[in-house]
Write a protein that holds these residues in place. Structure first.
Motif, short mmCIF file in Angstrom:
data_model
loop_
_atom_site.label_atom_id
_atom_site.label_comp_id
_atom_site.label_asym_id
_atom_site.label_seq_id
_atom_site.Cartn_x
_atom_site.Cartn_y
_atom_site.Cartn_z
N PHE A 201 0.88 -1.10 -0.04
CA PHE A 201 -0.24 0.08 0.06
C PHE A 201 1.05 1.21 0.05
N VAL A 202 0.26 2.36 -0.43
CA VAL A 202 1.11 3.77 -0.48
C VAL A 202 0.22 4.32 0.86
N PHE A 203 0.80 5.28 1.67
CA PHE A 203 0.34 5.94 2.61
C PHE A 203 0.80 7.20 2.86
N ASN A 204 0.11 7.93 3.74
CA ASN A 204 0.29 9.36 4.10
C ASN A 204 -0.42 9.63 5.39
N TRP A 205 0.20 10.18 6.40
CA TRP A 205 -0.38 10.72 7.43
C TRP A 205 0.15 12.03 7.87
N LYS A 206 -0.45 12.64 8.75
CA LYS A 206 -0.13 14.26 9.08
C LYS A 206 -0.86 14.41 10.43
N THR A 207 -0.47 15.39 11.25
CA THR A 207 -0.86 15.92 12.36
C THR A 207 -1.38 17.38 12.50
N VAL B 174 -4.44 9.38 9.01
CA VAL B 174 -3.62 8.58 8.23
C VAL B 174 -4.57 7.87 7.01
N SER B 175 -4.12 7.99 5.70
CA SER B 175 -4.77 7.37 4.76
C SER B 175 -3.90 6.25 4.02
N LEU B 176 -4.33 5.16 3.57
CA LEU B 176 -3.88 4.01 3.09
C LEU B 176 -4.65 3.72 1.75
N SER B 177 -4.07 3.43 0.52
CA SER B 177 -4.62 2.86 -0.49
C SER B 177 -3.51 1.87 -1.02
N GLY B 178 -4.24 0.60 -1.39
CA GLY B 178 -3.59 -0.53 -1.84
C GLY B 178 -4.25 -1.61 -1.56
N PHE B 179 -3.51 -2.67 -1.16
CA PHE B 179 -3.98 -4.16 -1.11
C PHE B 179 -3.46 -4.57 0.41
N PHE B 180 -4.79 -4.81 1.18
CA PHE B 180 -4.46 -5.14 2.51
C PHE B 180 -5.74 -6.07 2.71
N ARG B 181 -5.97 -6.65 4.06
CA ARG B 181 -7.01 -7.28 4.39
C ARG B 181 -8.03 -6.26 5.24
N ASP B 182 -7.45 -5.60 6.27
CA ASP B 182 -8.31 -4.70 7.09
C ASP B 182 -7.46 -3.74 7.54
#
Length: 222
Positions: free
Chosen positions: A143-149, A210-218
């Motif tokens: 997956f690709v991710f991005n998080w910020k505070t 946090v945002s995730l996009s890709g392949f994961f189960r949960d």
């Protein structure tokens, strides 16, 4: 001017001598013609002396050999069995295409049996508080991710652990302090849970999205 009236014919050759000399020269010329010129130039050797002296070879060497006409060979294409050709084409068309597994380290294609998805989660951290978000993944999923505070910086540790891991059994991938955002891509090195632990070391509440996009189960928050 000199007077030549007193010159006599004494000492000059007679007419008979001139005739004899002319006949001798003609005879010599005839002999040379028959014995040398004709054999050498025309290959005519009535006396046989030309061949004996090798003069006839001069005539044979000057004659050119007529060119040999080129032989044209026409290739006959093999007979085509129309019935066999149609059968071969039909068999090729009906043969199913076998897909090869390109899911290896050197292939640009990664096949996945799970659906592509995007998830976004937000959590709040009180001063001194720490919280995790984890994604359940199979080995090789990505997956690709991005998080910020918002509200301040945090310390974080991106890590993973296999199923049924002990309390302190985990693998750390990326650790940093006083960060307000991070982005990147992640590929699970093994089956298990993979994600982040954030801790607020400041004296004010901090919100993390946090945002995730890709392949994961949960994706879940323990």
């Amino acid at each position: 001017m000199r007077d030549i009236s007193d010159i006599t014919t004494d000492g000059l050759p007679s007419n008979a001598s001139l005739i004899k000399a002319t006949i001798a020269a003609a005879s010599l010329g005839s002999v040379l013609l028959v014995t040398t010129v004709l054999p050498a130039e025309y290959g005519i050797d009535p006396t046989g002396l030309g061949k004996a002296m090798g003069l006839t070879q001069l005539n044979s060497s000057t004659k050119s050999t007529p060119p040999v006409p080129a032989t044209v060979v026409t290739a006959t294409p093999p007979a085509v069995n129309a019935v066999a050709a149609v059968a071969a084409v039909s068999a090729a068309a009906s043969t199913p295409t076998v897909e090869t597994d390109n899911d290896d380290e050197n292939s640009p294609v990664r096949k996945r049996d799970s659906a592509y998805q995007t998830r976004t989660m937000t959590l709040s951290l009180a001063p001194g508080q720490g919280t995790e978000i984890k994604a359940v993944m199979e080995a090789g999923e990505r997956f690709v991710f991005n998080w910020k505070t918002e509200g301040g910086a945090v310390n974080f540790d991106m890590h993973g652990e296999p199923p049924n891991a002990k309390r302190d059994e985990f693998t750390s991938y990326w650790f940093a302090r006083n960060q307000r955002q991070a982005s990147g891509s992640f590929t699970a090195p093994f089956k298990g849970t993979h994600g982040w632990y954030w801790r607020n070391r400041g004296n004010k509440p901090v919100k993390v999205t946090v945002s995730l996009s890709g392949f994961f189960r949960d994706v879940y928050m323990p």
